[in-house]
Design an enzyme around this catalytic site. Structure first.
Site, PDB file in Angstrom:
ATOM      1  N   LEU A 139       0.823  -1.207   0.000  1.00 18.55           N
ATOM      2  CA  LEU A 139       0.000   0.000   0.000  1.00 18.55           C
ATOM      3  C   LEU A 139       0.861   1.264   0.000  1.00 18.55           C
ATOM      4  O   LEU A 139       1.692   1.464   0.884  1.00 18.55           O
ATOM      5  CB  LEU A 139      -0.923  -0.003   1.222  1.00 18.55           C
ATOM      6  N   ASP A 140       0.652   2.121  -1.007  1.00 21.39           N
ATOM      7  CA  ASP A 140       1.318   3.420  -1.134  1.00 21.39           C
ATOM      8  C   ASP A 140       2.841   3.317  -1.163  1.00 21.39           C
ATOM      9  O   ASP A 140       3.536   4.259  -0.793  1.00 21.39           O
ATOM     10  CB  ASP A 140       0.890   4.362   0.010  1.00 21.39           C
ATOM     11  N   GLU A 141       3.364   2.180  -1.603  1.00 23.85           N
ATOM     12  CA  GLU A 141       4.814   2.014  -1.647  1.00 23.85           C
ATOM     13  C   GLU A 141       5.310   1.636  -3.044  1.00 23.85           C
ATOM     14  O   GLU A 141       6.437   1.164  -3.208  1.00 23.85           O
ATOM     15  CB  GLU A 141       5.256   0.952  -0.631  1.00 23.85           C
TER      16      GLU A 141
END
Length: 308
Positions: A252-254
């Site tokens: 997530l969001d990486e």
């Protein structure tokens, strides 16, 4: 850099380059490739294109190390009758160059805009900015649909003539919602843009969608995760407000970062000011990331991107 008559000029990432006297993007090909670095790569690609009758308009390259790294290259070329010759050109390049160097590559036609779907929730700033820029001709893409888990933005999307699909989605019905979304998207789009779509996409969705996803969020992460990030940023006295656009991965969001930007703020800015400035940056950062993807300027290298 682009060599023109022996002189180097900066690459303009805002507008695609067009050959003098030609229709925009007509017979223009884009070749992106990467492989283990070794001598002779540029020569092999250039010789192949020359033998095929193509004229190289621009060529940009990067190697991660002086020796033994990963080599990446973006080549723009003009080839009369490219559309008819593309399949044979791709096959010949695979046999004569890519297989020899264990090279991964993508060959696209600039005259074929990417088919793009936008997913949103209730925030309108990123969605409407993309629709507006596309209508003005600033983004060379075809927006085929907008999918939202709320009906709120339907009236704002309608004037742009883009189909608006309301698919309710929450964590409790995520599997059902994603199945409906996949039925609409799979095989129909080249890119999905999450324009402040406030739902987590599952690993199953990413595995099945068959195209990249680009997401946008504020750049406070990994700090201020969750709700009310600007209120907490105000409480901490932040001095910068920014945004990050990245490819979506299971982490997530990486995912690999495509573009970022910031604006400076101070003690005089209230929470509403921070949110407004953040929305401005999000619009600009997302539109640049989408533009560069649609212009085939991005090569992924692990969890990084090289943007030519």
């Amino acid at each position: 850099m682009v060599l023109r008559n022996g002189a180097a000029t900066p690459i303009n990432r805002t507008h695609p380059q067009v050959l003098p006297g030609a229709a925009p993007n007509q017979d223009i090909g884009r070749l992106l490739l990467h492989c283990a670095d070794r001598p002779g790569l540029v020569a092999a690609v250039s010789a192949f294109l020359a033998q095929a009758g193509a004229n190289i308009v621009s060529l940009d390259q990067h190697s991660t190390q002086q020796s033994g790294g990963t080599f990446m290259q973006r080549t723009i070329f003009h080839l009369p009758g490219l559309s008819a010759a593309r399949d044979a050109l791709e096959r010949d390049f695979t046999e004569q160059v890519a297989s020899q160097f264990n090279m991964e590559f993508k060959l696209t036609e600039a005259a074929r805009p990417k088919r793009v779907a936008i997913m949103a929730s209730t925030a309108d700033h990123c969605l409407l900015d993309l629709l507006w820029r596309n209508r003005r001709g600033e983004l060379d893409m075809s927006i085929v649909m907008v999918i939202s888990n709320h009906p709120d933005l339907a009236d704002q999307v309608r004037p742009f003539g883009v189909p608006f699909m309301h698919v309710p989605a929450t964590k409790d019905i995520r599997a059902h919602a994603e199945q409906r979304q996949l039925e609409m998207l799979r095989g129909n789009v080249d890119l999905v843009v999450l324009a402040r779509y406030m739902q987590i996409v599952s690993p199953h969705f990413l595995a099945e969608i068959g195209c990249p996803l680009i997401n946008i969020h504020h750049s406070f992460l990994p700090a201020f995760v969750g709700a009310a990030p600007y209120r907490r940023a105000k409480e901490r006295g932040v001095k910068l407000v920014g945004a990050t656009a990245h490819y979506v991965t299971e982490a997530l969001d990486e995912g690999p970062i495509i573009e970022q930007d910031v604006v400076r703020v101070d003690h005089r800015h209230e929470v509403g000011d921070l949110a407004r400035l953040g929305a401005d940056v999000e619009r600009a950062v997302l539109s640049r990331a989408v533009l560069w993807h649609c212009q085939d300027r991005i090569i992924r290298n692990g969890n990084q991107t090289i943007v030519f």
